[in-house]
Write a protein that holds these residues in place. Sequence first.
Motif, short mmCIF file in Angstrom:
data_model
loop_
_atom_site.label_atom_id
_atom_site.label_comp_id
_atom_site.label_asym_id
_atom_site.label_seq_id
_atom_site.Cartn_x
_atom_site.Cartn_y
_atom_site.Cartn_z
N GLY A 1 0.81 -1.21 0.00
CA GLY A 1 0.00 0.00 0.00
C GLY A 1 0.84 1.26 0.00
N LEU B 1 -10.41 -9.02 2.72
CA LEU B 1 -10.81 -7.76 2.11
C LEU B 1 -10.63 -6.59 3.09
N ALA B 2 -11.00 -6.83 4.35
CA ALA B 2 -10.84 -5.79 5.36
C ALA B 2 -9.36 -5.45 5.56
N ARG C 1 -6.85 -5.79 3.39
CA ARG C 1 -6.32 -5.05 2.24
C ARG C 1 -6.81 -3.61 2.24
N THR C 2 -8.07 -3.42 2.61
CA THR C 2 -8.61 -2.06 2.67
C THR C 2 -7.88 -1.23 3.71
N ARG D 1 -4.19 -0.47 2.58
CA ARG D 1 -4.11 0.55 1.53
C ARG D 1 -4.43 1.93 2.06
N ALA D 2 -5.24 1.99 3.12
CA ALA D 2 -5.60 3.28 3.69
C ALA D 2 -4.56 3.80 4.66
#
Length: 294
Positions: free
Chosen positions: A4, A280-281, A283-284, A287-288
């Motif tokens: 990220g 998914l959580a 990776r989110t 990336r944030a």
Amino acid sequence: MESGVGLRAGEPEPAAWSRPGFDDRSRLLEGVRAYGLIVAMWLRSTMAYRASFVMTTLGNFVVTAFDFVTIMLMFAHVDALGGYTLPEIALLYGTSATAFGLSDLLFGSVDRLGRRVRDGTLDTLLVRPVPVLAQVAADRFALRRLGRITQGLLVLGYALMTLDIAWTPLRVVMLPLMVLSGAAIFGAVFVAGAAFQFFAQDASEVQNAFTYGGTTVLQYPPTIFAKELVRGVTFVVPLAFVSWLPALYVLGRDYPLGLPGWVAFLPPVVAGLCWLLAGLAWRTGLRAYRSTGS
């Protein structure tokens, strides 16, 4: 599991696992390999002080054993709790405690992520050519947590020797299935809780409410809880699939919500869905993430 973080001038190019076109299976294998190497490093460090390891493992065993001692003290005054006998509750306790112990051993270290985000030490993990989740999960791998697993297995053994269960091939298969699937479900909850800490850095206690708090709830029969809570741990955070649903199938008991019997065989499916959402959580959140700049 991407880092990220974009490249700046003079930075080395990213490792192969983070490049476009590197498939998810290869990333998973690379992550497992890195996890194993880091764990091996911490095991060597632990075994350098064997007396300390033995004492901390025994301490972990004794502390967790008090949970079941509390249940035994209750049964010194009652014959049943929520309609369940002591051996039946021991089955619930043993399966959930063992499943949680395995998950805590493998993924328990991720609850330190919020601290790394706050003090900026997560940045050192981002620049290494290793998946971040593997590094966070294996960091300070604590073999002393075997004490919790051992204690759960002993209680489970007591339950199996005491209960009069009409064993069938499906019931025999259900026992290892529920423990392994339960460990996977708890592992997904650990990772999802860690992902939440990217946004709320001081949130480890929120995560603990669903992990340590969740296993405490599962150690007691569902009949003593309000139906709203039972629905919550069945349909919202599906911890009921760790032990309640499969264990009640083994015991030949009906689930309080009146669900069909075949749902007892869904823990592997639920574990897979939980890991999909947790991934998914993660990776989110990754990336944030924005560095502290320090």
